[in-house]
Design a protein around this motif. Structure first.
Motif, PDB file in Angstrom:
ATOM      1  N   LEU A   1       0.857  -1.175   0.000  1.00  0.00           N
ATOM      2  CA  LEU A   1       0.000   0.000   0.000  1.00  0.00           C
ATOM      3  C   LEU A   1       0.900   1.234   0.000  1.00  0.00           C
ATOM      4  CD1 LEU A   1      -3.226   0.479   2.050  1.00  0.00           C
ATOM      5  CD2 LEU A   1      -1.606   2.344   1.839  1.00  0.00           C
ATOM      6  N   SER A   2       0.722   2.080  -0.989  1.00  0.00           N
ATOM      7  CA  SER A   2       1.575   3.262  -1.120  1.00  0.00           C
ATOM      8  C   SER A   2       0.726   4.520  -1.220  1.00  0.00           C
ATOM      9  CB  SER A   2       2.482   3.148  -2.355  1.00  0.00           C
ATOM     10  OG  SER A   2       1.725   2.923  -3.534  1.00  0.00           O
ATOM     11  N   VAL A   3       1.215   5.609  -0.624  1.00  0.00           N
ATOM     12  CA  VAL A   3       0.561   6.911  -0.688  1.00  0.00           C
ATOM     13  C   VAL A   3       1.506   7.882  -1.383  1.00  0.00           C
ATOM     14  CG1 VAL A   3      -0.398   8.839   0.629  1.00  0.00           C
ATOM     15  CG2 VAL A   3      -0.773   6.486   1.400  1.00  0.00           C
ATOM     16  N   ASN A   4       1.011   8.526  -2.432  1.00  0.00           N
ATOM     17  CA  ASN A   4       1.814   9.475  -3.198  1.00  0.00           C
ATOM     18  C   ASN A   4       0.945  10.639  -3.645  1.00  0.00           C
ATOM     19  OD1 ASN A   4       4.682   8.353  -3.731  1.00  0.00           O
ATOM     20  ND2 ASN A   4       3.365   6.591  -4.119  1.00  0.00           N
ATOM     21  N   GLU A   5       1.602  11.665  -4.154  1.00  0.00           N
ATOM     22  CA  GLU A   5       0.858  12.788  -4.701  1.00  0.00           C
ATOM     23  C   GLU A   5       0.017  12.311  -5.883  1.00  0.00           C
ATOM     24  OE1 GLU A   5       0.735  15.785  -3.322  1.00  0.00           O
ATOM     25  OE2 GLU A   5       2.040  14.968  -1.764  1.00  0.00           O
ATOM     26  N   LEU A   6      -1.202  12.792  -5.937  1.00  0.00           N
ATOM     27  CA  LEU A   6      -2.102  12.475  -7.046  1.00  0.00           C
ATOM     28  C   LEU A   6      -1.722  13.324  -8.247  1.00  0.00           C
ATOM     29  CD1 LEU A   6      -4.753  11.219  -8.182  1.00  0.00           C
ATOM     30  CD2 LEU A   6      -5.974  13.128  -7.107  1.00  0.00           C
ATOM     31  N   ASP A   7      -1.568  12.685  -9.434  1.00  0.00           N
ATOM     32  CA  ASP A   7      -1.207  13.493 -10.593  1.00  0.00           C
ATOM     33  C   ASP A   7      -2.456  13.947 -11.351  1.00  0.00           C
ATOM     34  OD1 ASP A   7      -0.340  10.470 -12.099  1.00  0.00           O
ATOM     35  OD2 ASP A   7      -1.835  11.776 -13.008  1.00  0.00           O
ATOM     36  N   SER A   8      -2.275  14.979 -12.124  1.00  0.00           N
ATOM     37  CA  SER A   8      -3.413  15.639 -12.767  1.00  0.00           C
ATOM     38  C   SER A   8      -4.116  14.740 -13.762  1.00  0.00           C
ATOM     39  CB  SER A   8      -2.945  16.918 -13.464  1.00  0.00           C
ATOM     40  OG  SER A   8      -1.912  16.634 -14.398  1.00  0.00           O
ATOM     41  N   GLY A   9      -3.370  13.837 -14.434  1.00  0.00           N
ATOM     42  CA  GLY A   9      -3.993  12.947 -15.405  1.00  0.00           C
ATOM     43  C   GLY A   9      -4.960  11.975 -14.766  1.00  0.00           C
ATOM     44  N   VAL A  10      -4.573  11.401 -13.627  1.00  0.00           N
ATOM     45  CA  VAL A  10      -5.454  10.474 -12.906  1.00  0.00           C
ATOM     46  C   VAL A  10      -6.682  11.216 -12.383  1.00  0.00           C
ATOM     47  CG1 VAL A  10      -5.660   8.962 -10.900  1.00  0.00           C
ATOM     48  CG2 VAL A  10      -3.598   8.886 -12.308  1.00  0.00           C
ATOM     49  N   LEU A  11      -6.480  12.409 -11.833  1.00  0.00           N
ATOM     50  CA  LEU A  11      -7.602  13.194 -11.336  1.00  0.00           C
ATOM     51  C   LEU A  11      -8.601  13.496 -12.445  1.00  0.00           C
ATOM     52  CD1 LEU A  11      -9.062  14.895  -9.181  1.00  0.00           C
ATOM     53  CD2 LEU A  11      -7.565  16.804  -9.813  1.00  0.00           C
ATOM     54  N   GLU A  12      -8.094  13.923 -13.590  1.00  0.00           N
ATOM     55  CA  GLU A  12      -8.985  14.269 -14.704  1.00  0.00           C
ATOM     56  C   GLU A  12      -9.751  13.045 -15.199  1.00  0.00           C
ATOM     57  OE1 GLU A  12      -8.667  13.642 -18.228  1.00  0.00           O
ATOM     58  OE2 GLU A  12     -10.285  15.018 -18.766  1.00  0.00           O
ATOM     59  N   ALA A  13      -9.099  11.882 -15.217  1.00  0.00           N
ATOM     60  CA  ALA A  13      -9.768  10.653 -15.644  1.00  0.00           C
ATOM     61  C   ALA A  13     -10.865  10.269 -14.649  1.00  0.00           C
ATOM     62  CB  ALA A  13      -8.753   9.519 -15.785  1.00  0.00           C
ATOM     63  N   LEU A  14     -10.607  10.426 -13.358  1.00  0.00           N
ATOM     64  CA  LEU A  14     -11.621  10.115 -12.354  1.00  0.00           C
ATOM     65  C   LEU A  14     -12.816  11.055 -12.463  1.00  0.00           C
ATOM     66  CD1 LEU A  14      -9.256   9.394  -9.339  1.00  0.00           C
ATOM     67  CD2 LEU A  14     -10.742   7.731 -10.459  1.00  0.00           C
ATOM     68  N   GLU A  15     -12.558  12.316 -12.767  1.00  0.00           N
ATOM     69  CA  GLU A  15     -13.658  13.268 -12.959  1.00  0.00           C
ATOM     70  C   GLU A  15     -14.523  12.855 -14.147  1.00  0.00           C
ATOM     71  OE1 GLU A  15     -11.611  16.964 -13.379  1.00  0.00           O
ATOM     72  OE2 GLU A  15     -11.588  17.368 -11.223  1.00  0.00           O
ATOM     73  N   ARG A  16     -13.882  12.403 -15.229  1.00  0.00           N
ATOM     74  CA  ARG A  16     -14.649  11.963 -16.399  1.00  0.00           C
ATOM     75  C   ARG A  16     -15.447  10.706 -16.088  1.00  0.00           C
ATOM     76  NH1 ARG A  16     -11.291  10.174 -19.970  1.00  0.00           N
ATOM     77  NH2 ARG A  16      -9.288  10.939 -19.208  1.00  0.00           N
ATOM     78  N   LEU A  17     -14.894   9.838 -15.232  1.00  0.00           N
ATOM     79  CA  LEU A  17     -15.602   8.610 -14.868  1.00  0.00           C
ATOM     80  C   LEU A  17     -16.890   8.940 -14.112  1.00  0.00           C
ATOM     81  CD1 LEU A  17     -15.193   5.531 -15.112  1.00  0.00           C
ATOM     82  CD2 LEU A  17     -14.094   5.589 -12.860  1.00  0.00           C
ATOM     83  N   ILE A  18     -16.806   9.862 -13.165  1.00  0.00           N
ATOM     84  CA  ILE A  18     -18.005  10.233 -12.404  1.00  0.00           C
ATOM     85  C   ILE A  18     -18.983  11.015 -13.271  1.00  0.00           C
ATOM     86  CG2 ILE A  18     -18.814  11.660 -10.480  1.00  0.00           C
ATOM     87  CD1 ILE A  18     -16.482  10.723  -8.873  1.00  0.00           C
TER      88      ILE A  18
END
Length: 323
Positions: free
Chosen positions: A157-174
């Motif tokens: 289990l790893s915690v890292n800074e969220l990158d903008s590409g993943v955030l934008e993809a999650l927004e499109r998913l919702i």
């Protein structure tokens, strides 16, 4: 044990895993960048609880107050806190993640988690997107990503800074929730995009350790998957080690390295969490619940249950119902 964890969490509310660092190609985010996603989650998760969504594997979570430590299983996938803060204990390691960070679990892991920042005005908002292991392996092989496996310490289990590409993809998913005619076709593509971006980012080395063909971590992941399905059965270490193509001693060593616990401890956690669910959700008595998850002795079940959750079974369930 649970009282000790409460004290430990209360005295470490600002603790962040010192090894949490961002890498990869996308720019790191600050908390404000997740504000739009928080607004979307508020719209779809209007009340406290865990909410299923039209997207397979995607759940939304809302809490208006701090929570007690909860024992649960995190599966292969990504978790986000978009408002508030949350802490997770994995083995002996304490991690905190907040808006602007992402948490990726590379293998099914028993964890202890709790919300440490939430209010009625600013409730905790989070989301979890799990992946099918076969899909992750297929993508890694298709893109030949496993060939880029780095010699780094593996973390389940790893915690890292969220990158903008993943955030934008999650927004499109919702956003697809409002386009049901497109959801069935586009959601799988966006999930693949998220997996690819994670593999190419800071979480990549930990995911690739598990999907690299023939690697010890992948063999342990297969053993973990077997245990998750057959935790009620007696644990035969020699047979389990043989399925991982290891000697029993080597298997135990690799299993502890990957999961932070022994195979027997892992099986106990699965059994006890399953029994707790049966008693709480299905009103099954303690003796029956212990037998259903594989315990032959009621006294042993009660003793191990009390050691893990801090209270005997009946008292623990009564305490949970009044929280």
């Amino acid at each position: 044990m649970e009282e000790e964890l409460v004290a430990r969490l209360e005295h470490s509310s600002d603790a962040v895993n010192p090894r949490n660092s961002s890498s990869g190609n996308a720019a790191p985010l600050v908390a404000n960048d997740t504000r739009r996603l928080a607004q979307a989650l508020s719209r779809w998760a209007r009340s406290d609880g865990d909410h299923e969504t039209p997207v397979a594997g995607l759940t939304l979570h809302r809490r208006h107050k701090l929570t007690m430590p909860l024992h649960c299983i995190y599966g292969l996938g990504i978790g986000l806190t978009v408002q508030g803060r949350k802490q997770v204990i994995v083995g002996d390691e304490l991690m905190t993640y907040s808006p602007g960070q992402s948490m990726v679990t590379s293998i099914d892991m028993p964890v202890i988690s709790n919300v440490i920042q939430a209010s009625v005005a600013q409730p905790f908002l989070g989301m979890m997107l799990t992946f099918e292991n076969a899909l992750v392996v297929e993508i890694a092989e298709r893109l030949q990503l496993s060939q880029r496996l780095k010699d780094e310490a593996f973390k389940p289990l790893s915690v890292n800074e969220l990158d903008s590409g993943v955030l934008e993809a999650l927004e499109r998913l919702i956003a697809l929730f409002d386009q049901p005619e497109l959801l069935k076709s586009l959601a799988p593509l966006i999930k693949e995009e998220i997996i690819i971006r994670l593999m190419n980012g800071a979480h990549g080395p930990h995911i690739l350790h598990v999907v690299s063909a023939g690697s010890p971590s992948q063999n342990i992941a297969k053993a973990v998957a077997w245990l998750k399905l057959h935790y009620t059965q007696a644990l035969r270490m020699d047979d389990l080690a043989a399925t991982a193509h290891m000697s029993p001693s080597t298997f135990r060593q690799h299993f502890r390295t990957v999961t932070g616990m022994s195979p027997l401890q892992y099986q106990k956690q699965l059994r006890l969490q399953a029994a707790r669910h049966l008693m709480y959700s299905e009103n099954i008595d303690a003796s029956s619940a212990g037998g259903l998850v594989g315990y032959e002795s009621s006294s042993q079940f009660s003793r191990e249950y009390s050691r893990l959750f801090g209270h005997p079974p009946q008292r623990d369930i009564k305490r949970m119902r009044v929280q």
